[in-house]
Design a protein around this motif. Sequence first.
Motif, PDB file in Angstrom:
ATOM      1  N   GLU A 119      24.187  11.826 -16.138  1.00  0.00           N
ATOM      2  CA  GLU A 119      25.348  11.204 -15.605  1.00  0.00           C
ATOM      3  C   GLU A 119      25.310   9.670 -16.143  1.00  0.00           C
ATOM      4  OE1 GLU A 119      27.575   9.816 -11.550  1.00  0.00           O
ATOM      5  OE2 GLU A 119      26.122  11.138 -11.451  1.00  0.00           O
ATOM      6  N   GLY A 120      24.258   8.966 -16.264  1.00  0.00           N
ATOM      7  CA  GLY A 120      23.962   7.738 -16.499  1.00  0.00           C
ATOM      8  C   GLY A 120      24.571   7.335 -18.254  1.00  0.00           C
ATOM      9  N   LEU A 121      24.062   8.478 -18.968  1.00  0.00           N
ATOM     10  CA  LEU A 121      24.418   8.498 -20.397  1.00  0.00           C
ATOM     11  C   LEU A 121      25.935   8.669 -20.493  1.00  0.00           C
ATOM     12  CD1 LEU A 121      23.759   8.477 -23.425  1.00  0.00           C
ATOM     13  CD2 LEU A 121      23.005  10.953 -23.159  1.00  0.00           C
ATOM     14  N   VAL A 122      26.765   9.600 -19.934  1.00  0.00           N
ATOM     15  CA  VAL A 122      28.008   9.953 -19.798  1.00  0.00           C
ATOM     16  C   VAL A 122      28.828   8.466 -19.685  1.00  0.00           C
ATOM     17  CG1 VAL A 122      29.867  11.123 -19.077  1.00  0.00           C
ATOM     18  CG2 VAL A 122      27.756  12.259 -19.193  1.00  0.00           C
ATOM     19  N   HIS A 123      28.202   7.802 -18.480  1.00  0.00           N
ATOM     20  CA  HIS A 123      28.842   6.724 -18.133  1.00  0.00           C
ATOM     21  C   HIS A 123      28.676   5.545 -19.180  1.00  0.00           C
ATOM     22  CE1 HIS A 123      30.238   3.383 -15.605  1.00  0.00           C
ATOM     23  NE2 HIS A 123      29.047   2.453 -15.946  1.00  0.00           N
ATOM     24  N   ALA A 124      27.596   5.310 -19.869  1.00  0.00           N
ATOM     25  CA  ALA A 124      27.222   4.608 -21.086  1.00  0.00           C
ATOM     26  C   ALA A 124      28.321   4.952 -22.275  1.00  0.00           C
ATOM     27  CB  ALA A 124      25.879   4.580 -21.344  1.00  0.00           C
ATOM     28  N   VAL A 125      28.514   6.110 -22.491  1.00  0.00           N
ATOM     29  CA  VAL A 125      29.369   6.685 -23.333  1.00  0.00           C
ATOM     30  C   VAL A 125      30.755   6.179 -23.205  1.00  0.00           C
ATOM     31  CG1 VAL A 125      30.397   8.540 -24.676  1.00  0.00           C
ATOM     32  CG2 VAL A 125      27.845   8.396 -24.257  1.00  0.00           C
ATOM     33  N   ASN A 126      31.218   6.338 -21.777  1.00  0.00           N
ATOM     34  CA  ASN A 126      32.426   6.150 -21.229  1.00  0.00           C
ATOM     35  C   ASN A 126      32.801   4.418 -21.652  1.00  0.00           C
ATOM     36  OD1 ASN A 126      33.385   8.556 -20.810  1.00  0.00           O
ATOM     37  ND2 ASN A 126      32.691   8.510 -18.904  1.00  0.00           N
ATOM     38  N   SER A 127      31.804   3.733 -21.373  1.00  0.00           N
ATOM     39  CA  SER A 127      31.889   2.323 -21.465  1.00  0.00           C
ATOM     40  C   SER A 127      32.140   1.968 -22.879  1.00  0.00           C
ATOM     41  CB  SER A 127      30.696   1.668 -20.970  1.00  0.00           C
ATOM     42  OG  SER A 127      30.784   1.835 -19.285  1.00  0.00           O
ATOM     43  N   PHE A 128      31.507   2.611 -23.947  1.00  0.00           N
ATOM     44  CA  PHE A 128      31.360   2.339 -25.155  1.00  0.00           C
ATOM     45  C   PHE A 128      32.645   2.654 -25.743  1.00  0.00           C
ATOM     46  CE2 PHE A 128      30.674   3.948 -29.551  1.00  0.00           C
ATOM     47  CZ  PHE A 128      30.492   2.698 -30.050  1.00  0.00           C
ATOM     48  N   ASP A 129      33.216   3.905 -25.278  1.00  0.00           N
ATOM     49  CA  ASP A 129      34.583   4.388 -25.688  1.00  0.00           C
ATOM     50  C   ASP A 129      35.606   3.459 -25.329  1.00  0.00           C
ATOM     51  OD1 ASP A 129      36.347   6.524 -26.533  1.00  0.00           O
ATOM     52  OD2 ASP A 129      36.754   6.922 -24.489  1.00  0.00           O
ATOM     53  N   THR A 130      35.420   2.838 -24.344  1.00  0.00           N
ATOM     54  CA  THR A 130      36.546   1.937 -23.505  1.00  0.00           C
ATOM     55  C   THR A 130      36.529   0.682 -24.590  1.00  0.00           C
ATOM     56  OG1 THR A 130      36.438   2.555 -21.260  1.00  0.00           O
ATOM     57  CG2 THR A 130      37.165   0.405 -21.751  1.00  0.00           C
ATOM     58  N   PHE A 131      35.429   0.282 -24.984  1.00  0.00           N
ATOM     59  CA  PHE A 131      35.198  -0.902 -25.886  1.00  0.00           C
ATOM     60  C   PHE A 131      35.621  -0.665 -27.393  1.00  0.00           C
ATOM     61  CE2 PHE A 131      33.208  -3.866 -28.949  1.00  0.00           C
ATOM     62  CZ  PHE A 131      33.410  -4.863 -28.285  1.00  0.00           C
ATOM     63  N   LEU A 132      35.658   0.653 -27.893  1.00  0.00           N
ATOM     64  CA  LEU A 132      35.964   0.985 -29.113  1.00  0.00           C
ATOM     65  C   LEU A 132      37.899   1.451 -28.879  1.00  0.00           C
ATOM     66  CD1 LEU A 132      33.877   3.866 -30.457  1.00  0.00           C
ATOM     67  CD2 LEU A 132      33.914   1.547 -30.926  1.00  0.00           C
TER      68      LEU A 132
END
Length: 367
Positions: free
Chosen positions: A304-317
């Motif tokens: 779950e933590g990795l998915v959250h990190a991916v979502n945060s990175f995606d928001t930045f992109l």
Amino acid sequence: MEKLSEQKGNTLHGILLIALFSCAATYISQFPFFQKLSLSPLIIGILLGMLYANSLRNRLPETWVPGIQFCSKQLLRTGIVLYGFRLTLQNILEVGGGAILIDCVIVAVTLLAGIFFGKILKMDKETALLTSVGSAICGAAAVLGADATLKPKAYKTAVAVSTVVIFGTISMFLYPALYRSGLLGLDPHQMGIYTGATLHEVAHVVGAGNAMGSQVEDTAIIVKMIRVILLVPVLAVLSFWAGRKPRPEENATAGSLPEGSKAGLAAAAPAAGERKAKGKIAVPWFAFLFLAVIGFNSLSLLPEGLVHAVNSFDTFLLTMAMTALGTDTSFDKFKKAGPRPFLLAFLLYLWLLGGGYLLARFLPGLS
């Protein structure tokens, strides 16, 4: 070799400029004032980009433009693909068939109404489609997906996003007020469906749902995410349309030139002409990758933590993509677009308010 190295450096400068603006947008979005308005970094990013376009754009090297364009195109597609990590197929099963049907009706009717009213208002098709997609599916993210497929002029995308911000923000305050007043006569489940099926941005749904309680919020978010999934078939249809139809700008330009100039225009852009003549369809592979990511995410293989990190990175992109689009949007271009996109968005908004309410209240099989 030296020239190639210089070009890469200039491209990197443009990317770093957009990244800097995006960092600022992410920081600003954490201010309590903007959080109360549920304005995401994406919206703030495009506003900062527009501020740059109308102030400093002419003072920075044009050689940085390729880097800015990289953000508005390649990073945009990557951001749309990674957006799939916010969704799972299990979400669809949780709300029932009635809610799924409502989402399909809302999306289909909104798009068709947008095309119809766009013709009546004599709007160019790209602006009408971008505005309609933003209202029908998921706000700025849907407009970005359509932008990547249609490849319109950047100011058209910015105008469409502006309509999403205006009417989505109004709804975010209007829906809780109507719900608490009892005027709508909807139970929490119905109100959640109504909210998720008709509000523009995911952030708007979260903001409005939170103000109405957890029962409404949970249902609203799931219904909204189903609308996001519908972006895939919509982009496929838009891609087919874009591949079959010549651009309005090309027709207008060619039609206003004398015969000799038309020949010169055709010679200057043979690739575009040949592509349209052959009816080649630009397949939106990023949309299908988006759907594949949803399927992968449904397996819950990642922590779950990795998915959250991916979502945060995606928001930045996506923030970088929005900011880059904003940098090509001057106020003069808003004047060029005129009031028609906002009138179209208002007409679609009336449909979402009234039609969405009737569907949520009276469509059988919701309980």
